[in-house]
Design a protein around this motif. Structure first.
Motif, PDB file in Angstrom:
ATOM      1  N   THR A   1       8.235  -0.289   2.221  1.00  0.00           N
ATOM      2  CA  THR A   1       6.813  -0.343   1.907  1.00  0.00           C
ATOM      3  C   THR A   1       5.970  -0.280   3.168  1.00  0.00           C
ATOM      4  OG1 THR A   1       6.606  -2.758   2.063  1.00  0.00           O
ATOM      5  CG2 THR A   1       7.378  -1.843  -0.057  1.00  0.00           C
ATOM      6  N   GLY A   2       4.677  -0.075   2.973  1.00  0.00           N
ATOM      7  CA  GLY A   2       3.754  -0.096   4.096  1.00  0.00           C
ATOM      8  C   GLY A   2       3.731  -1.446   4.785  1.00  0.00           C
TER       9      GLY A   2
ATOM     10  N   ALA B   1       9.865   7.924   6.225  1.00  0.00           N
ATOM     11  CA  ALA B   1      10.338   8.065   4.839  1.00  0.00           C
ATOM     12  C   ALA B   1       9.639   7.121   3.871  1.00  0.00           C
ATOM     13  CB  ALA B   1      11.845   7.828   4.793  1.00  0.00           C
ATOM     14  N   ILE B   2       8.806   6.206   4.371  1.00  0.00           N
ATOM     15  CA  ILE B   2       8.122   5.246   3.499  1.00  0.00           C
ATOM     16  C   ILE B   2       6.949   5.917   2.801  1.00  0.00           C
ATOM     17  CG2 ILE B   2       6.810   3.088   3.431  1.00  0.00           C
ATOM     18  CD1 ILE B   2       8.410   2.134   5.832  1.00  0.00           C
ATOM     19  N   THR B   3       6.779   5.645   1.524  1.00  0.00           N
ATOM     20  CA  THR B   3       5.601   6.111   0.791  1.00  0.00           C
ATOM     21  C   THR B   3       4.462   5.140   1.070  1.00  0.00           C
ATOM     22  OG1 THR B   3       6.972   7.085  -0.945  1.00  0.00           O
ATOM     23  CG2 THR B   3       4.663   6.646  -1.472  1.00  0.00           C
ATOM     24  N   MET B   4       3.495   5.594   1.835  1.00  0.00           N
ATOM     25  CA  MET B   4       2.378   4.745   2.246  1.00  0.00           C
ATOM     26  C   MET B   4       1.239   5.638   2.695  1.00  0.00           C
ATOM     27  SD  MET B   4       3.899   3.489   5.969  1.00  0.00           S
ATOM     28  CE  MET B   4       2.375   2.677   6.515  1.00  0.00           C
ATOM     29  N   ASP B   5       0.100   5.044   3.018  1.00  0.00           N
ATOM     30  CA  ASP B   5      -1.038   5.798   3.506  1.00  0.00           C
ATOM     31  C   ASP B   5      -0.623   6.613   4.738  1.00  0.00           C
ATOM     32  OD1 ASP B   5      -4.187   6.050   3.644  1.00  0.00           O
ATOM     33  OD2 ASP B   5      -3.480   5.636   5.681  1.00  0.00           O
ATOM     34  N   GLU B   6      -0.864   7.908   4.716  1.00  0.00           N
ATOM     35  CA  GLU B   6      -0.369   8.785   5.771  1.00  0.00           C
ATOM     36  C   GLU B   6      -1.053   8.537   7.113  1.00  0.00           C
ATOM     37  OE1 GLU B   6       2.225  10.871   5.731  1.00  0.00           O
ATOM     38  OE2 GLU B   6       2.653  10.120   3.702  1.00  0.00           O
TER      39      GLU B   6
ATOM     40  N   LYS C   1       0.544   5.457   8.435  1.00  0.00           N
ATOM     41  CA  LYS C   1       1.910   5.792   8.847  1.00  0.00           C
ATOM     42  C   LYS C   1       1.903   6.433  10.237  1.00  0.00           C
ATOM     43  CE  LYS C   1       4.745   7.764   5.902  1.00  0.00           C
ATOM     44  NZ  LYS C   1       5.408   8.790   5.051  1.00  0.00           N
TER      45      LYS C   1
END
Length: 478
Positions: free
Chosen positions: A35-36, A118-123, A126
């Motif tokens: 996670t973020g 690889a984390i799905t979070m605000d780009e 990131k």
């Protein structure tokens, strides 16, 4: 950022890197990087390494006691051992401490750089987190190249077997440092909101880039990076605020300060605050202190230089409402830069360690310009701005390149004292300067500094060679 200090311990439960035995091993915790919030915790763990005793909490400020600005009275902390050039070898504590702690920071930075994409979070967030990790990895590698020269360049996850690598040429490590800093500068913001103050910025990446170029005699590149920093709007604080910029009242100010290591005092938890107060000896309640300015350094200040009284406490001066007696310290002086003037702050303090500030950038411009083009108006303008803020007149016109070089060295010594610069300056200046500096220290009874050219580069720790013989050959004369 200060609220995150101590939280990094959570990260250590995520894996089992044996940094004592395998300093290049991966932490490895795929279940964590999801996670973020994990990304933020991960990068905070990298920052925390900077606050360790082997980094900016103790070592960096004590390097002035290895150089000719100060004296460290205790043999148990090993600064005295290094400064005297005796009993200091590949098995000594500090070469091992700095090596291991630097690679701990590098391993943590690598974990962020390799896992956060690889984390799905605000780009945008990131990219920022990865940029912070690259800035910090560059800073750790910069320290390693200054002390050891060639070191293993590790930017991927490794098994224990894969970690037993040889040292890479310093040029290859520098290439990675510049790649990291360019990437960091491209992705980091120019400033943060109040809740994120203390994180690396675009200015920090560019200023560190300028410093690395300067240290490696790449003067045109140092000037270009410094000018980029200047274009971001940094400036010197007013004369009256010089001493304040090292205290909590001015921490993370956006005018002159570019990057600081964050410390949090008054928590009841030992080791998360700064140790300026407990090691200075400026106030009786602080105890004996551990490092002290020496007479040769105090006499180095020009008449009327406001930096003297903001850096050094002399006999009869009043600090925190208490008159200082020089008989309390072995040199007759005490350090007050970064020391909170409060007799109740006897342990961990809240003052940050200022790692990069705009005054250094100006001095980089002055030095690089003089080395590249001689004593030009640009070089004079940069150094005179520093001098004027200190209450001093402009340097006289018509100096030779050599004379201006000496003046710039002088300004760096007094302006950046006890900020982790002078010892590293002496190492990069070379044998003649280091020898002169060591042998100039005559005012401390029963203390003699003995120069040996091998001191220009630290030995690779013998404990690391025992684990990994591929680190051989050892540095010259060790």
């Amino acid at each position: 950022m200060k609220k995150y200090i101590g939280l990094f311990m959570f990260i250590l439960t995520l894996g089992c890197a044996d940094l004592e035995r395998y300093p290049l091993n991966s932490i490895g915790a795929p279940q964590f990087w999801a996670t973020g919030d994990d990304a933020i915790l991960g990068i905070n763990g990298v920052y925390n390494v900077l606050a360790d005793n082997q980094m900016y909490r103790e070592f960096m400020k004590h390097t002035d006691a290895i150089a000719d600005n100060a004296y460290s009275q205790y043999s148990f902390n090993y600064y005295l051992e290094i400064s005297e050039g005796r009993g200091f070898d590949a098995s000594s504590v500090w070469p091992s401490n700095i090596w291991k702690k630097s690679y701990e920071g590098i391993v943590r930075a690598n974990e962020v750089i390799l896992n956060v994409p690889a984390i799905t979070m605000d780009e945008t967030l990131k990219a920022r987190v990865i940029g912070e990790a690259k800035f910090l990895r560059a800073l750790f590698y910069f320290h390693l190249t200054n002390l050891y020269g060639n070191v293993p360049l590790v930017i991927t996850e490794q098994t224990i077997e894969e970690s037993l690598v040889p040292r890479d040429p310093k040029s290859a490590v520098l290439g990675q440092i510049f790649d990291d800093l360019e990437a960091a500068a491209a992705s980091l913001p120019e400033a943060y909101g109040s809740s994120e103050m203390g994180r690396a910025t675009k200015g920090a990446a560019l200023a560190l880039k300028a410093r690395v170029h300067l240290y490696n005699k790449e003067y045109a590149e140092a000037i270009a990076a410094s000018n980029e920093v200047a274009s971001l709007g940094y400036d010197l604080l007013p004369t009256a605020n010089f001493g304040d910029m090292f205290l909590p009242s001015q921490e993370n100010n956006s005018t002159e300060s570019i990057f600081e290591v964050q410390f949090l005092g008054n928590t009841g938890t030992s080791g998360v605050g700064s140790s300026f107060n407990s090691s200075s000896g400026a106030i009786p309640a602080f105890g004996a202190g551990s490092y002290f300015p020496i007479e040769e350094f105090v006499d180095f200040f020009e008449e009327g230089d406001i930096r003297k009284d903001a850096t050094v406490l002399s006999d009869g001066q009043v600090f925190a409402g208490i008159e200082f007696s020089g008989v309390r310290t072995p040199t007759g002086f005490a350090v007050i830069k970064g020391v909170i003037p409060d007799e109740m702050v006897t342990g961990d303090g809240d003052a940050n360690f200022v790692v990069i500030r705009f005054a250094e950038v100006l001095l980089t411009i002055a030095e690089a310009e003089n080395e590249l083009n001689g004593p030009t108006a640009t070089a004079y303008q940069a150094i005179n701005k520093i001098r004027n803020r200190a209450g001093l007149e402009n340097l006289p016109e018509g100096l030779s390149q050599e004379e201006l070089r000496a003046a710039i060295k002088r300004e760096r010594r007094v302006e950046l004292a006890f900020e982790g610069h002078h010892y590293f300056d002496l190492l990069r200046y070379g044998a003649e300067d280091l020898k002169e500096a060591m042998e100039s220290v005559q005012s401390v009874p029963s203390h003699e500094r003995v120069f040996d050219e091998k001191l220009l580069m630290w030995p690779v720790p013998q404990a690391e060679i025992n684990i990994n013989p591929n680190l051989l050959p050892q540095n010259p004369n060790w």
